[in-house]
Design an enzyme around this catalytic site. Sequence first.
Site, short mmCIF file in Angstrom:
data_model
loop_
_atom_site.label_atom_id
_atom_site.label_comp_id
_atom_site.label_asym_id
_atom_site.label_seq_id
_atom_site.Cartn_x
_atom_site.Cartn_y
_atom_site.Cartn_z
N GLU A 145 -8.41 -3.96 9.92
CA GLU A 145 -7.91 -5.22 9.41
C GLU A 145 -8.69 -6.39 10.01
O GLU A 145 -9.45 -6.22 10.96
CB GLU A 145 -6.42 -5.33 9.74
CG GLU A 145 -5.68 -4.13 9.14
CD GLU A 145 -4.17 -4.25 9.27
OE1 GLU A 145 -3.65 -5.36 9.14
OE2 GLU A 145 -3.54 -3.21 9.49
N GLY A 195 -3.60 5.53 4.10
CA GLY A 195 -3.88 5.49 2.66
C GLY A 195 -2.59 5.43 1.86
O GLY A 195 -1.54 5.89 2.31
N GLY A 252 0.13 9.56 9.17
CA GLY A 252 0.09 9.52 7.71
C GLY A 252 0.49 10.81 7.04
O GLY A 252 1.65 11.24 7.11
N LYS A 280 6.00 2.55 12.05
CA LYS A 280 5.87 3.12 13.39
C LYS A 280 6.18 2.11 14.49
O LYS A 280 6.75 2.45 15.53
CB LYS A 280 4.47 3.70 13.59
CG LYS A 280 3.35 2.72 13.38
CD LYS A 280 2.04 3.39 13.02
CE LYS A 280 2.14 3.96 11.64
NZ LYS A 280 1.12 3.57 10.68
N THR A 332 0.82 -1.21 0.00
CA THR A 332 0.00 0.00 0.00
C THR A 332 0.85 1.26 0.00
O THR A 332 0.70 2.12 -0.86
CB THR A 332 -0.93 0.00 1.23
OG1 THR A 332 -1.73 -1.19 1.17
CG2 THR A 332 -1.82 1.21 1.26
N VAL A 333 1.78 1.36 0.95
CA VAL A 333 2.55 2.60 1.08
C VAL A 333 3.68 2.68 0.06
O VAL A 333 3.84 3.69 -0.64
CB VAL A 333 3.09 2.76 2.53
CG1 VAL A 333 3.94 4.02 2.64
CG2 VAL A 333 1.94 2.82 3.51
N LYS A 382 2.71 5.62 17.85
CA LYS A 382 2.85 6.99 17.35
C LYS A 382 3.20 7.96 18.47
O LYS A 382 4.06 8.82 18.33
CB LYS A 382 1.56 7.41 16.64
CG LYS A 382 1.33 6.60 15.35
CD LYS A 382 -0.08 6.77 14.83
CE LYS A 382 -0.34 5.84 13.66
NZ LYS A 382 -1.77 5.72 13.33
N VAL A 394 3.93 8.74 11.68
CA VAL A 394 2.98 9.32 12.64
C VAL A 394 1.89 10.10 11.88
O VAL A 394 2.19 11.08 11.21
CB VAL A 394 3.68 10.23 13.66
CG1 VAL A 394 2.68 10.81 14.65
CG2 VAL A 394 4.78 9.47 14.39
N ASP A 421 -1.34 0.72 18.17
CA ASP A 421 -0.87 1.54 17.05
C ASP A 421 -0.74 3.01 17.48
O ASP A 421 0.27 3.66 17.19
CB ASP A 421 -1.86 1.39 15.89
CG ASP A 421 -1.57 2.36 14.76
OD1 ASP A 421 -0.66 2.08 13.96
OD2 ASP A 421 -2.27 3.39 14.67
#
Lengths: 438, 438
Positions: free
Chosen positions: A203, A315, A147, A118, A13-14, A218, A145, A214
């Site tokens: 997920e 995203g 996005g 992260k 994705t990234v 961050k 951190v 998560d």
Amino acid sequence: MKPFKVAVLGCGTVGGGVARIMLERKEALALSAGRPVELAALVDLFPVRSAARHGLPIGLFGGESDLSGAQAAARTDAILADPEIDLVVETMGGTSDYVRGVCERVLAAGKHLATANKALLAERGDELFAAADKAGKALGFEAAVCGAIPVIRVVKEGFAGDEVLSISGIMNGTSNYILSKMTAEGIGFDEALKLAQEKGYAEADPTLDVGGGDAGHKLSILVRLAFGLAGANRTLAVSGVSDVTKADLRVAAEMDCAIKLICHAQRSGDIVYASVGPMMVKRSNFLSRIDGATNAVRAMNRYSGEHILVGKGAGSLETGSAIVADIVSIARYGERIVNPAARPGPQLRNMDELPFPYTVLFDTADVPGITGLVTTAIGDQGINIDTVGHNMHSGEAAVFAVETMPCTRSSILKAIAVIRAHRADIFRAEPKIFPVLY
Amino acid sequence: MKPFKVAVLGCGTVGGGVARIMLERKEALALSAGRPVELAALVDLFPVRSAARHGLPIGLFGGESDLSGAQAAARTDAILADPEIDLVVETMGGTSDYVRGVCERVLAAGKHLATANKALLAERGDELFAAADKAGKALGFEAAVCGAIPVIRVVKEGFAGDEVLSISGIMNGTSNYILSKMTAEGIGFDEALKLAQEKGYAEADPTLDVGGGDAGHKLSILVRLAFGLAGANRTLAVSGVSDVTKADLRVAAEMDCAIKLICHAQRSGDIVYASVGPMMVKRSNFLSRIDGATNAVRAMNRYSGEHILVGKGAGSLETGSAIVADIVSIARYGERIVNPAARPGPQLRNMDELPFPYTVLFDTADVPGITGLVTTAIGDQGINIDTVGHNMHSGEAAVFAVETMPCTRSSILKAIAVIRAHRADIFRAEPKIFPVLY
């Protein structure tokens, strides 16, 4: 000027977003960086599938065949050994020894590193930043951190003329989406989680998101940057949103609040009080109005006061754009970039130890005298009461909330213990305690 | 490493804030900059008064006596001739030939320049950025747009991996304070302006603030940075808030909007549509909820979508902190900083030429048939109507609003001309036209 060459490890994705932006914005990136910026190589186990998914030329993958782990590792080794590569983007994810080893080898090979990982930075940040300093290379982590929100750059450079006193934020889009849906549609946690999974915001195993882990990663990264605090991830108090109920949200609305999963850290002298957990956020605070999968950060600074940043927390292209911004900065400033230093001094403590306003939700038998009993017990602990909420009587149950003036959580627990000692029979459920964020 | 030496010209509100922060945060600044950062000299006409006001050592002023203009100029000349000074902060303000000349001489002398002087950058930015490029020095201007909000850094570096599609913002705190007070307290413009002056949010001559000129300067600087557009200040369409009435605000509330003084620019190909003026901002847009003297900027980006930044737009330490952040960046990155380039290509056009939703306020005689007449005339221009607001009849007057789908302002003016040709007698006032920002 010699092109600045970039390799991307992991085209999910990234990584795919990074590659696509680098190709589409080639000329603009060269203008911003002051030199050409070139995507030189991609490594992925499934070149054909990844190329199709992100619209990338297959040639960048070095071949069309799917790779075994060993083959991908060999291609990665070749990239690390290539003196032409200036910067490596790590978007494999996870905290395996292999991924950590690759990151350390990138730096040891005299290359800059950019990552959105992260978990790795929270758990292994000390070693990685030390490795970057030793190599004299930059470690870009804007994407790790929140996005797309440029919070790392803002805290590190935008606030360089100031001193951060506190940072609060909505840093997990999944949890915020779930809480927003529960609030807007009056549904329970399980139903909202299912919606989030259908929409792709959660997920299949949502533990890291809804459990607060998560968000904790961050916050660990941010407190290092803002307060010089190392290793926060090891002791940071973290709770998630899975215990938030429809009833909690109704009471929150009554108290002019929204319940949000809040990352909060504030410094007092050499102590940094920090935690991640659901808080009642007053409607007058911007964070209360951040709905859906959006992220937001609020900083209170010594000289410049309140700052708010809002944007997309996840995203492909959103997070990718943050990594590309790191690439451009590193291409321009190179080894002049100063990695965030851990400083001696600051100690991490649980927010519970800091006097803070709290709202306590009581779910009791619907009999007379309870408000007096509860408020007396709270007052006896030296806690001032700000507001006693509307008492929702059902005949069977009485649900009401008490908002305190700043006090410690332990003093509230003592008051509850006193009530229990007098009248254990009145509790229909354990009272719930939420910090209140103004 | 050799200290990075800074001189501050003009120790008023902003310059005094810069000096105070530099002294109070000396150690932290050295850590961020990677070298000591030293406040070496201040120039001000009134050393004793300025030192007392900002709590600064009188020694930095080079003497205790008040200076004549000629004496201050001589002291400035000595600073410009001092090879030890690395960066000069210009906080004298104004766009006189003297101030512009000093800025150009700072750069020509091989020193970096940092300034909060938005008027000078808007009117003389082309020459100043060219002078900085020629000298190979950095021109820091974070403080010139929205005070403490790090919007320059975010657009320039945080969005380097993206492409800005549009920027909207509340960039004049005085106007926003006045509109907020008018809305909250139901008072008129004159009364709200008086309050703003009493609170210190508006100057004795408020023209530049309430007329939109100050906001126009900021937007001119931002469109250069975001779109490479030079000289925008010369042709940018600017209007202010002094014609906004209580009645306009009532209608706005009815249309689920707040009226805000909005700086807006959006690019379509090589055209940048931009203007400053009062807009109806839908309640779903964050900017509608920014009250008081606060500033806010909203960017829509190609890859990362919506970003919002909120913070203090003015103030001694607030604006000072932004200049100090520039000083730290320049101390660290020096001549590697790339000044924002004007690019060939983009052309500025008035927002009026861009199809945009509008709300038109009609104040007419209270007789039957007017809604039909008005909506028919609008429809005849090919404009789709989104909403016809509640018609506030008073017997004497009928006040109502029509919100259109995107159309040009000229097509609305044509519709109004047609109505006037039919029934000039019905208008009690000229219809008012506000763009609607979603």
